[in-house]
Write a protein that holds these residues in place. Sequence first.
Motif, PDB file in Angstrom:
ATOM      1  N   TRP A 253       0.822  -1.216   0.000  1.00  0.00           N
ATOM      2  CA  TRP A 253       0.000   0.000   0.000  1.00  0.00           C
ATOM      3  C   TRP A 253       0.856   1.265   0.000  1.00  0.00           C
ATOM      4  O   TRP A 253       0.319   2.375  -0.135  1.00  0.00           O
ATOM      5  N   LYS A 254       2.145   1.124   0.191  1.00  0.00           N
ATOM      6  CA  LYS A 254       3.070   2.275   0.235  1.00  0.00           C
ATOM      7  C   LYS A 254       2.554   3.327   1.240  1.00  0.00           C
ATOM      8  O   LYS A 254       1.936   2.962   2.227  1.00  0.00           O
ATOM      9  N   MET A 255       2.789   4.623   0.982  1.00  0.00           N
ATOM     10  CA  MET A 255       2.368   5.658   1.939  1.00  0.00           C
ATOM     11  C   MET A 255       0.998   6.207   1.513  1.00  0.00           C
ATOM     12  O   MET A 255       0.846   7.370   1.152  1.00  0.00           O
TER      13      MET A 255
ATOM     14  N   TYR B 225      10.692 -10.031  -8.370  1.00  0.00           N
ATOM     15  CA  TYR B 225      11.358  -9.352  -9.487  1.00  0.00           C
ATOM     16  C   TYR B 225      10.512  -8.150  -9.863  1.00  0.00           C
ATOM     17  O   TYR B 225       9.364  -8.294 -10.293  1.00  0.00           O
ATOM     18  N   GLU B 226      11.069  -6.961  -9.679  1.00  0.00           N
ATOM     19  CA  GLU B 226      10.343  -5.732  -9.979  1.00  0.00           C
ATOM     20  C   GLU B 226      11.199  -4.834 -10.868  1.00  0.00           C
ATOM     21  O   GLU B 226      12.020  -4.054 -10.363  1.00  0.00           O
ATOM     22  N   PRO B 227      11.022  -4.944 -12.195  1.00  0.00           N
ATOM     23  CA  PRO B 227      11.761  -4.044 -13.079  1.00  0.00           C
ATOM     24  C   PRO B 227      11.357  -2.600 -12.768  1.00  0.00           C
ATOM     25  O   PRO B 227      10.159  -2.283 -12.778  1.00  0.00           O
TER      26      PRO B 227
ATOM     27  N   ILE C 281       7.466  -0.060 -12.543  1.00  0.00           N
ATOM     28  CA  ILE C 281       6.783   0.234 -11.277  1.00  0.00           C
ATOM     29  C   ILE C 281       6.063   1.574 -11.349  1.00  0.00           C
ATOM     30  O   ILE C 281       6.686   2.616 -11.551  1.00  0.00           O
ATOM     31  N   GLY C 282       4.739   1.507 -11.212  1.00  0.00           N
ATOM     32  CA  GLY C 282       3.912   2.715 -11.185  1.00  0.00           C
ATOM     33  C   GLY C 282       3.881   3.461 -12.504  1.00  0.00           C
ATOM     34  O   GLY C 282       3.416   4.599 -12.568  1.00  0.00           O
ATOM     35  N   THR C 283       4.357   2.839 -13.575  1.00  0.00           N
ATOM     36  CA  THR C 283       4.455   3.539 -14.860  1.00  0.00           C
ATOM     37  C   THR C 283       3.350   3.125 -15.835  1.00  0.00           C
ATOM     38  O   THR C 283       3.185   3.749 -16.875  1.00  0.00           O
TER      39      THR C 283
HETATM   40  C1  PEP Z   1       5.481  -1.865  -6.339  1.00  0.00           C
HETATM   41  O1  PEP Z   1       5.731  -0.727  -5.974  1.00  0.00           O
HETATM   42  O2  PEP Z   1       5.918  -2.842  -5.702  1.00  0.00           O
HETATM   43  C2  PEP Z   1       4.680  -2.038  -7.541  1.00  0.00           C
HETATM   44  C3  PEP Z   1       4.735  -3.164  -8.172  1.00  0.00           C
HETATM   45  O3  PEP Z   1       3.929  -0.944  -7.916  1.00  0.00           O
HETATM   46  P1  PEP Z   1       2.879  -0.874  -9.156  1.00  0.00           P
HETATM   47  O4  PEP Z   1       2.086  -2.154  -9.100  1.00  0.00           O
HETATM   48  O5  PEP Z   1       2.055   0.317  -8.868  1.00  0.00           O
HETATM   49  O6  PEP Z   1       3.697  -0.770 -10.386  1.00  0.00           O
END
Ligand code: PEP
Length: 254
Positions: free
Chosen positions: A10-12, A170-172, A176-178
């Motif tokens: 959920w981040k901030m 694995y998070e390229p 992320i958030g793009t």
């Molecule tokens: C994340 O921050 O771990 C992530 C995957 O974000 P998003 O799904 O919004 O790209």
Amino acid sequence: MRKNMVAGNWKMNTTLPEAQALISEIVHMVQDETTGSEVEVVVCPPFPFLLPVGKLLPEGGAFHLGAQNCHQKASGAFTGEVSAAMLQSVGCEYVILGHSERRQYFREDDELLSQKLKAALAAGLKPIFCVGETLETREQGDTFKHLEKQLQDGLFHLSNEEFDKVTVAYEPIWAIGTGKTATSEQAQEVHAFIREQLARAYDAKAAMATSILYGGSCNAQNARELFSQPDVDGGLIGGAALKSRDFTDIIKSF
Ligand code: PEP
């Protein structure tokens, strides 16, 4: 043990009432619409909401509580920080470590992350350890080299028993958030590479027993295709974890 998993970061985001409303909706939808046991669902709200959100999770089912970070020391004069033991004491089972936002904005490097992993494991938490490359690294053709180094320096100091508790994500970073997701082929290629590295560092059995999650603009539309890849065991979800309908649909994508 390798299992299908969907973790929501959920981040901030959210206030307490929003957090409570969100988790209540998710729990009800998942209970109403799924048969239950084959997916582990980890929800990672902000620190102040761990306890109240944890109280709304049904006991003994698919739901588990996770944190987004912890400090590397067990306790002490570290104003503003939160230890792994504190997280464990409020019901956390998991902790995300090495998220690219922590690496980028808080300068967490592999040396620090290796200490955080130890601290989390010592407190009985199961780490979700994130790795991933920037767009620049990918375009230079250095993705595998970069991931190998993150795994080597951050993770492979763990004993076999410790490694057993780890989930890899694995998070390229470019995804992320793009809104830009890795294709299922790109994800599979990297996940297979990561599993190969795990087998080399530990053994084939340990590698096959490790869940490897994909993260980066995973949503209700693309989750099924991504999760159908042989080495993709689920997702670490950011934006879509804040929408109960979307998050539930992702959980239903196996
Ligand atoms: C994340 O921050 O771990 C992530 C995957 O974000 P998003 O799904 O919004 O790209």
